[in-house]
Scaffold this motif. Structure first.
Motif, PDB file in Angstrom:
ATOM      1  N   TRP A  75      65.478  31.743  33.754  1.00 21.82           N
ATOM      2  CA  TRP A  75      64.502  30.730  34.686  1.00 21.82           C
ATOM      3  C   TRP A  75      62.976  30.966  34.148  1.00 21.82           C
ATOM      4  CZ3 TRP A  75      68.792  33.116  36.866  1.00 21.82           C
ATOM      5  CH2 TRP A  75      69.831  31.992  37.265  1.00 21.82           C
ATOM      6  N   LYS A  76      62.129  29.932  33.990  1.00 16.67           N
ATOM      7  CA  LYS A  76      60.920  29.911  33.645  1.00 16.67           C
ATOM      8  C   LYS A  76      60.086  29.174  34.962  1.00 16.67           C
ATOM      9  CE  LYS A  76      61.022  30.853  28.848  1.00 16.67           C
ATOM     10  NZ  LYS A  76      60.375  30.492  27.509  1.00 16.67           N
ATOM     11  N   ARG A  77      59.138  29.809  35.564  1.00 19.11           N
ATOM     12  CA  ARG A  77      58.121  28.959  36.346  1.00 19.11           C
ATOM     13  C   ARG A  77      56.749  29.471  36.219  1.00 19.11           C
ATOM     14  NH1 ARG A  77      57.785  31.108  42.531  1.00 19.11           N
ATOM     15  NH2 ARG A  77      57.670  33.225  41.850  1.00 19.11           N
ATOM     16  N   ASP A  78      55.934  28.591  36.398  1.00 15.36           N
ATOM     17  CA  ASP A  78      54.420  28.970  36.142  1.00 15.36           C
ATOM     18  C   ASP A  78      53.948  29.311  37.510  1.00 15.36           C
ATOM     19  OD1 ASP A  78      54.353  28.099  33.527  1.00 15.36           O
ATOM     20  OD2 ASP A  78      53.917  25.765  33.886  1.00 15.36           O
ATOM     21  N   LEU A  79      52.916  30.234  37.322  1.00 14.86           N
ATOM     22  CA  LEU A  79      52.074  30.779  38.587  1.00 14.86           C
ATOM     23  C   LEU A  79      50.848  30.358  38.599  1.00 14.86           C
ATOM     24  CD1 LEU A  79      54.269  34.190  39.248  1.00 14.86           C
ATOM     25  CD2 LEU A  79      54.897  32.153  40.079  1.00 14.86           C
ATOM     26  N   PHE A  80      50.314  30.109  39.712  1.00 17.75           N
ATOM     27  CA  PHE A  80      48.839  29.485  39.732  1.00 17.75           C
ATOM     28  C   PHE A  80      47.830  30.404  40.879  1.00 17.75           C
ATOM     29  CE2 PHE A  80      51.687  26.098  38.593  1.00 17.75           C
ATOM     30  CZ  PHE A  80      51.175  25.645  37.222  1.00 17.75           C
ATOM     31  N   THR A  81      46.714  30.470  40.435  1.00 15.55           N
ATOM     32  CA  THR A  81      45.976  30.969  41.387  1.00 15.55           C
ATOM     33  C   THR A  81      45.399  29.973  42.457  1.00 15.55           C
ATOM     34  OG1 THR A  81      43.915  30.468  39.930  1.00 15.55           O
ATOM     35  CG2 THR A  81      44.888  32.477  39.602  1.00 15.55           C
ATOM     36  N   ASP A  82      44.980  30.491  43.555  1.00 11.49           N
ATOM     37  CA  ASP A  82      44.527  29.393  44.572  1.00 11.49           C
ATOM     38  C   ASP A  82      43.291  28.496  43.925  1.00 11.49           C
ATOM     39  OD1 ASP A  82      46.233  30.414  46.332  1.00 11.49           O
ATOM     40  OD2 ASP A  82      44.748  31.109  47.827  1.00 11.49           O
ATOM     41  N   ALA A  83      42.628  28.992  43.294  1.00  5.37           N
ATOM     42  CA  ALA A  83      41.446  28.298  42.392  1.00  5.37           C
ATOM     43  C   ALA A  83      42.138  27.293  41.499  1.00  5.37           C
ATOM     44  CB  ALA A  83      40.645  29.313  41.735  1.00  5.37           C
ATOM     45  N   GLU A  84      43.176  27.391  41.020  1.00  7.50           N
ATOM     46  CA  GLU A  84      43.786  26.487  40.163  1.00  7.50           C
ATOM     47  C   GLU A  84      44.341  25.486  40.835  1.00  7.50           C
ATOM     48  OE1 GLU A  84      45.088  29.091  36.138  1.00  7.50           O
ATOM     49  OE2 GLU A  84      46.082  29.401  38.009  1.00  7.50           O
ATOM     50  N   LEU A  85      45.025  25.863  42.059  1.00  3.62           N
ATOM     51  CA  LEU A  85      45.349  24.727  42.821  1.00  3.62           C
ATOM     52  C   LEU A  85      44.665  23.785  43.410  1.00  3.62           C
ATOM     53  CD1 LEU A  85      48.448  26.862  44.675  1.00  3.62           C
ATOM     54  CD2 LEU A  85      48.784  25.541  42.657  1.00  3.62           C
ATOM     55  N   ASP A  86      43.328  24.422  43.761  1.00  3.18           N
ATOM     56  CA  ASP A  86      42.511  23.775  44.471  1.00  3.18           C
ATOM     57  C   ASP A  86      41.744  22.764  43.664  1.00  3.18           C
ATOM     58  OD1 ASP A  86      41.080  23.430  47.135  1.00  3.18           O
ATOM     59  OD2 ASP A  86      39.096  24.202  46.131  1.00  3.18           O
ATOM     60  N   ALA A  87      41.620  23.125  42.492  1.00  2.00           N
ATOM     61  CA  ALA A  87      40.986  22.153  41.253  1.00  2.00           C
ATOM     62  C   ALA A  87      41.915  20.978  40.677  1.00  2.00           C
ATOM     63  CB  ALA A  87      40.524  23.118  39.995  1.00  2.00           C
ATOM     64  N   ALA A  88      43.300  21.250  40.905  1.00  2.00           N
ATOM     65  CA  ALA A  88      44.085  20.092  40.291  1.00  2.00           C
ATOM     66  C   ALA A  88      43.916  18.763  40.970  1.00  2.00           C
ATOM     67  CB  ALA A  88      45.704  20.529  40.636  1.00  2.00           C
ATOM     68  N   PRO A  89      44.140  17.758  39.998  1.00  2.00           N
ATOM     69  CA  PRO A  89      44.002  16.534  40.742  1.00  2.00           C
ATOM     70  C   PRO A  89      45.048  15.962  41.613  1.00  2.00           C
ATOM     71  CG  PRO A  89      44.953  16.319  38.215  1.00  2.00           C
ATOM     72  CD  PRO A  89      44.530  17.662  38.795  1.00  2.00           C
ATOM     73  N   LEU A  90      46.290  16.551  41.368  1.00  2.00           N
ATOM     74  CA  LEU A  90      47.403  16.414  42.167  1.00  2.00           C
ATOM     75  C   LEU A  90      48.473  17.567  42.185  1.00  2.00           C
ATOM     76  CD1 LEU A  90      48.626  12.692  41.525  1.00  2.00           C
ATOM     77  CD2 LEU A  90      47.856  13.550  43.728  1.00  2.00           C
ATOM     78  N   LEU A  91      49.013  17.801  43.223  1.00  2.00           N
ATOM     79  CA  LEU A  91      50.020  18.726  43.111  1.00  2.00           C
ATOM     80  C   LEU A  91      51.556  18.468  43.520  1.00  2.00           C
ATOM     81  CD1 LEU A  91      47.656  21.278  45.292  1.00  2.00           C
ATOM     82  CD2 LEU A  91      48.314  21.701  42.861  1.00  2.00           C
ATOM     83  N   LEU A  92      52.356  18.840  42.876  1.00  2.00           N
ATOM     84  CA  LEU A  92      53.830  18.667  43.317  1.00  2.00           C
ATOM     85  C   LEU A  92      54.293  19.544  44.206  1.00  2.00           C
ATOM     86  CD1 LEU A  92      56.871  17.669  42.736  1.00  2.00           C
ATOM     87  CD2 LEU A  92      56.807  19.397  40.614  1.00  2.00           C
ATOM     88  N   ILE A  93      54.688  19.281  45.393  1.00  2.00           N
ATOM     89  CA  ILE A  93      55.404  19.864  46.565  1.00  2.00           C
ATOM     90  C   ILE A  93      56.849  20.107  45.989  1.00  2.00           C
ATOM     91  CG2 ILE A  93      55.891  20.109  49.106  1.00  2.00           C
ATOM     92  CD1 ILE A  93      53.668  18.140  49.405  1.00  2.00           C
TER      93      ILE A  93
END
Length: 297
Positions: free
Chosen positions: A73-91
């Motif tokens: 299995w592969k998944r991407d992990l993100f920093t809070d800064a990357e999440l805060d800067a995203a145009p949209l986030l998948l829940i």
């Protein structure tokens, strides 16, 4: 962003056991979990590594040499800064925190404009009903989901969301349903989105589209081999809200016209970081958050 890789294999099927591959690959307790599996003397092994870790190709090569089937299995992990800067986030709800709900528990839907084959586009018309025998899954939680990605939050968090000025969000009640027809309202609210986005860009990866219904909306699934990376055209996000649904409906459908026995596919929720900040501030850990990508096409 970094990409995490989880490798699963059966240690008891390798001559010499799990250590026959873990030790040469230098995978110690910091990255490897060895635990009792199902069945006599069964051993399950989970190894979690960064995609760039030099131990990963060694481990995979050793498993191949032993002829041992593995699941990756592969998944991407993100920093809070990357999440805060995203145009949209998948829940992405964590599967271990789900509760059974939907049409087979009694939730009602209007299928007038839905696909007659798969049910994509079915419109919910009642409160959300969940299995009353599974209420223990909600204890101590502030957020959860059904197996079909209906998102629910406890009343206090719903109040925070309602007063925040978030666009595109509405709520429905949540009821527990039992086999004896007893139902009672829970102190929870279902999150509902008023906006459906256009189809994703073909540049999206980590999703499989080879089981499309003729309607083109369903039969889409995620894949373990690649992280989910949804891509949208910039022009298609011009009218987005803080809370949106994907045009695509995910999961394996089963629908013959009888709503009470249906397994509907379901859209994914895409929200702006404004929504993520509220969940973060409330200490919600029940969801993973995945940034979407935007391209000019």
């Amino acid at each position: 962003m970094k990409t995490e890789v989880r490798v699963f294999f059966y240690g008891h099927r390798i001559p010499g056991g799990a250590d026959a591959v873990l030790l040469p690959a230098r995978c110690g307790p910091d990255v490897a979990e060895v635990r009792e599996g199902f069945g006599p003397q069964a051993v399950d092994v989970w190894v979690t590594l960064d995609e760039t870790d030099e131990r990963l190709p060694i481990l995979l090569r050793l498993l191949e040499q032993h002829g041992e089937r593995r699941v990756v299995w592969k998944r991407d992990l993100f920093t809070d800064a990357e999440l805060d800067a995203a145009p949209l986030l998948l829940i992405d709800p964590k599967p271990e925190l789900e509760i059974f709900g939907g049409p087979r528990v009694g939730t009602r839907y209007d299928v007038t404009d839905a696909c007659k084959v798969c049910g994509a586009g079915a419109r919910q018309t009642s409160a959300l009903l969940v299995n009353g025998e599974e209420l223990s899954a909600l204890e101590g939680r502030r957020a959860a989901s059904t197996y079909y990605s209906d998102l629910i939050v406890e009343d206090r968090l719903a109040g925070q969301l309602a007063s925040s000025g978030i666009t595109g969000l509405s709520f429905r009640g949540v009821f527990a349903a039992f086999e004896n027809q007893v139902r009672f309202q829970l102190p929870w609210r279902q999150l509902c989105a008023n906006k459906t986005l256009p189809p994703t860009s073909p540049q999206s990866t980590g999703v499989i589209r080879d089981k499309h219904c003729a309607c083109g909306r369903s039969g889409v699934t995620g894949t373990a081999e690649q992280p989910t990376r949804l891509v949208y055209r910039a022009a298609d996000l011009a009218d987005m809200q803080d809370v949106n649904l994907t045009w695509e409906w995910f999961g394996e459908p089963r629908f013959n016209g009888d709503v009470s026995d249906a397994l509907f596919p379901y859209p994914w929720f895409l929200v702006t970081p404004k929504v993520w900040r509220i969940f973060q501030g409330a200490g919600v850990t029940e969801f993973e958050w995945i940034p979407i990508h935007v391209v000019d096409e």
